[in-house]
Design a protein around this motif. Structure first.
Motif, PDB file in Angstrom:
ATOM      1  N   LEU A 181     -21.135  26.730 -19.111  1.00  0.00           N
ATOM      2  CA  LEU A 181     -20.104  27.587 -18.521  1.00  0.00           C
ATOM      3  C   LEU A 181     -20.481  27.960 -17.087  1.00  0.00           C
ATOM      4  O   LEU A 181     -19.667  27.926 -16.168  1.00  0.00           O
ATOM      5  N   PHE A 213     -20.026  25.118 -14.771  1.00  0.00           N
ATOM      6  CA  PHE A 213     -18.604  25.003 -14.464  1.00  0.00           C
ATOM      7  C   PHE A 213     -18.188  26.007 -13.392  1.00  0.00           C
ATOM      8  O   PHE A 213     -17.502  25.672 -12.428  1.00  0.00           O
ATOM      9  N   ASP A 252     -20.056  27.444 -11.129  1.00  0.00           N
ATOM     10  CA  ASP A 252     -20.623  27.032  -9.846  1.00  0.00           C
ATOM     11  C   ASP A 252     -19.790  25.926  -9.227  1.00  0.00           C
ATOM     12  O   ASP A 252     -19.455  25.963  -8.039  1.00  0.00           O
ATOM     13  N   ALA A 253     -19.478  24.953 -10.084  1.00  0.00           N
ATOM     14  CA  ALA A 253     -18.721  23.808  -9.600  1.00  0.00           C
ATOM     15  C   ALA A 253     -17.428  24.271  -8.957  1.00  0.00           C
ATOM     16  O   ALA A 253     -17.118  23.937  -7.805  1.00  0.00           O
ATOM     17  N   VAL A 254     -16.671  25.050  -9.689  1.00  0.00           N
ATOM     18  CA  VAL A 254     -15.399  25.527  -9.168  1.00  0.00           C
ATOM     19  C   VAL A 254     -15.637  26.340  -7.900  1.00  0.00           C
ATOM     20  O   VAL A 254     -15.035  26.085  -6.847  1.00  0.00           O
ATOM     21  N   ILE A 278     -14.344  24.836  -4.339  1.00  0.00           N
ATOM     22  CA  ILE A 278     -13.154  25.492  -3.803  1.00  0.00           C
ATOM     23  C   ILE A 278     -13.528  26.205  -2.502  1.00  0.00           C
ATOM     24  O   ILE A 278     -12.804  26.147  -1.506  1.00  0.00           O
ATOM     25  N   ILE A 323      -7.416  33.477  -7.023  1.00  0.00           N
ATOM     26  CA  ILE A 323      -7.166  32.096  -7.453  1.00  0.00           C
ATOM     27  C   ILE A 323      -8.388  31.528  -8.169  1.00  0.00           C
ATOM     28  O   ILE A 323      -8.303  30.997  -9.284  1.00  0.00           O
ATOM     29  N   GLY A 381      -8.935  33.105 -11.433  1.00  0.00           N
ATOM     30  CA  GLY A 381      -7.915  32.669 -12.383  1.00  0.00           C
ATOM     31  C   GLY A 381      -8.299  31.344 -13.020  1.00  0.00           C
ATOM     32  O   GLY A 381      -8.250  31.163 -14.242  1.00  0.00           O
ATOM     33  N   LEU A 382      -8.711  30.416 -12.189  1.00  0.00           N
ATOM     34  CA  LEU A 382      -9.076  29.089 -12.699  1.00  0.00           C
ATOM     35  C   LEU A 382     -10.320  29.175 -13.568  1.00  0.00           C
ATOM     36  O   LEU A 382     -10.407  28.560 -14.645  1.00  0.00           O
ATOM     37  N   GLY A 398      -9.583  30.622 -16.910  1.00  0.00           N
ATOM     38  CA  GLY A 398      -8.953  29.609 -17.748  1.00  0.00           C
ATOM     39  C   GLY A 398      -9.988  28.721 -18.407  1.00  0.00           C
ATOM     40  O   GLY A 398      -9.945  28.454 -19.604  1.00  0.00           O
ATOM     41  N   GLY A 399     -10.943  28.275 -17.601  1.00  0.00           N
ATOM     42  CA  GLY A 399     -11.942  27.341 -18.119  1.00  0.00           C
ATOM     43  C   GLY A 399     -12.907  27.943 -19.112  1.00  0.00           C
ATOM     44  O   GLY A 399     -13.203  27.345 -20.155  1.00  0.00           O
ATOM     45  N   ILE A 400     -13.344  29.123 -18.804  1.00  0.00           N
ATOM     46  CA  ILE A 400     -14.390  29.680 -19.671  1.00  0.00           C
ATOM     47  C   ILE A 400     -13.833  30.681 -20.688  1.00  0.00           C
ATOM     48  O   ILE A 400     -14.534  31.133 -21.580  1.00  0.00           O
ATOM     49  N   ARG A 435     -11.597  30.957 -25.678  1.00  0.00           N
ATOM     50  CA  ARG A 435     -10.825  29.861 -26.247  1.00  0.00           C
ATOM     51  C   ARG A 435     -10.623  30.022 -27.750  1.00  0.00           C
ATOM     52  O   ARG A 435      -9.558  29.766 -28.285  1.00  0.00           O
TER      53      ARG A 435
END
Lengths: 212, 212, 212, 212
Positions: free
Chosen positions: C164, C167, C169-171, C175, C194, C197-198, C201-203, C206
């Motif tokens: 997670l 992820f 870090d990547a985003v 960005i 923004i 928000g993204l 969504g990813g982490i 779920r």
DNA sequence: CATGAATGAGTGTTCATTCAT
DNA sequence: CATGAATGAACACTCATTCAT
């Protein structure tokens, strides 16, 4: 066999001639050093390697170009000399022949004066033996005419003919150089008149003047 | 600070001077193109990079060598001119100054005439601004002297002074070139006498002669 | 002696600080590779050699610049985390701290992303130990927060926290990279919204979704 | 003539291909900057000069390497997209195509991400026109698919497709970067599942969730 | 004869690093 | 501590010449 050889030879000469023309065009455009063998070959429409079948290397190629002009140049000058019997006039017509030829081949002579590869610009430079000989021959004729002119009292006697010739060359070459590189608008005949006027002053029958 | 600056500057100048001398030596030996920066540096006893602390590149290095000689050359010539008031004699002494300097620095002038990197051998060539200016200045003085000489009837009036000057340059340069590249045994004074003799003939007071 | 040492040390630090600033300015202007030590020294108003009294070489100089920013960056982020007790909010505020700092130092981060000298851009890259440690420390805090968030059901449980984080870090990094290099007109807060928000969504939690 | 041309061209292409492979090997080993042309030539088993018959300079050589991969990469991705009609699945298969190719050419992509010579890492970077176009084309297809997916309610509607795409790129690239530089043991399929899971979370049909 | 791909030695220039002062 | 002149290794690129086909 002999005939074939001759035919072969003729073909060879035609090819070599075309290559020289192309090489001259390329070198005139770019200068000796900057005209690469590739560009020259492209100009000639053949492969790089082909040149090496006809000329040992780039320098000899250039020498051949020079020789080609040298031959006609000196022939023209000599022919000019033979149109008269008056010694001083012989000299003048020879000089005029030179000037006329140079005028008709300005781009080449600009190249020649600018980019001599061996960087030896003197007239005694180590040109190809052929050109050297041609120059030598013409030089002899000119010296003879000068000697005759001395005898007739047309030119000064207090200096050896070799020095007078050297002076003529100096004036001729350098003034022509000026004409070549500057945007000289004078006509060929005007130029010739000026040069000859100066030369006559330098080599002219001084002793008689001085006496008077 | 000022003193230090002066000291630094002085050291810098001394070094640059030494480098110029070394570079000149190397180029005289090998020619401009064939003298590599490595060889030049070796001659100077320093590393290649060091040269780039003093000169932007090989061409500017050469220009600096030229400028160094140009400065003295034209100063010498100008000084010579100022030792007399007679216009024609002014011209003669200026020319003599040139010749004398060239004589004392034959190897350099051989290099210069042989290897100008920009391949622009004309006198009006694009030298470094400094040298160009020096040449320009001297040229003006010479033209003034020639005009004065024309007024006094010492030189022919039928040609513009610019043309006479061009003629003098032509004779001077090319004869000197002869002297430089051939193994001329004549003394400096003999050479000068010959050259001046020829020049005088060319530019001499023709109008009066022609009248007679 | 001790006091003197401390004083010396303080002076040393001040100098080093000034040099870092100057070096950063120069590198931001020209890029890491193209900023020569000479230019950097000029910017700092000292001699080239002086830099080598403070930094072993150019690379370590750059690393010191990075470390200087890294320190503040991670301190800011950590401080942000500590302003709340909610795990997910901790993570958000940490990320916001990052973003805010980057925003305030765009030129440096452009340099950093663009010109990393060791050409190792991964987060696990071999940065200077100091920065590496700082990053490690912050990373641990973030992981703990993420674990806590998992326990509270704020984020998905089907993936390990390390993933997670990766992820996130990547985003974040990419960005931000977009924002840095494009002419992004969005405000900091908009950007943060923004990104978050993204990420959410990813982490996000779920498992609950999946149940529905 | 035509046939010969084709033959020549074919040989040329084969050679160029081999050179590209060798250059890639050398650069992968040493990095772009540190791989000297000499080393690259040695790797290719030819002389330095030979490379300059096929590529204008080092940069264009690298661009050609990139273009070579780019072509296949985007073709693969596009082909992947066309194997389904479902918009979101199109996007997934495209992404999978990317990932698969990158996986098979890890060393190159490490080089690419690490050493881009123009130091412009953004996706919109100035690549060679060809690659740029290929990327552009693929990008368009992906955007269309995303728009279709938005219409079908497969992905959130509160953000423009361009931003969603940017997010996907960000996740994809950086996670892949992680996988490339870390010693990731996960299989390709596992990786894809994870990435896609995260992406789905970010771009997923949020609006419906929010409504609920 | 002709080709043109391959060669590889050779060069000007830069710049991080050192060290005598 | 500070200096900045000197260093010299390193590198991309060119092009006259050769030679296998």
């Amino acid at each position: 066999m002999a005939k074939q050889g001759t035919l072969r030879q003729r073909l060879r000469d035609v090819t070599a001639e075309a290559m020289l023309e192309a090489a001259e065009r390329a070198m005139v455009k770019k200068g000796y050093d900057k005209a690469t063998m590739a560009q020259i070959a492209a100009e000639a429409g053949c492969a790089t390697g082909t040149f090496y079948l006809y000329f040992k290397n780039k320098e000899e190629l250039f020498e051949a170009i020079i020789a080609r002009h040298g031959k006609v140049l000196f022939e023209t000058a000599r022919a000019g000399m033979e149109t008269t019997d008056d010694p001083l006039e012989k000299v003048r017509r020879g000089a005029e022949g030179h000037l006329r030829y140079i005028h008709q081949h300005k781009p080449f002579f600009r190249l020649f004066l600018t980019a001599m590869p061996m960087r030896q610009r003197t007239l005694h430079a180590k040109l190809s033996p052929r050109v050297r000989q041609q120059h030598e021959d013409y030089s002899q004729l000119e010296l003879e005419a000068l000697r005759a002119a001395q005898k007739k009292g047309q030119v000064r006697r207090d200096l050896p003919v070799e020095l007078l010739q050297q002076f003529m060359d100096a004036v001729g070459i350098n003034i022509v150089e000026e004409f070549l590189f500057s945007n000289c608008k004078r006509s060929l005949d005007e130029q010739m008149e000026i040069i000859w006027g100066l030369i006559t002053g330098g080599i002219g029958a001084r002793s008689s003047h001085e006496r008077s």
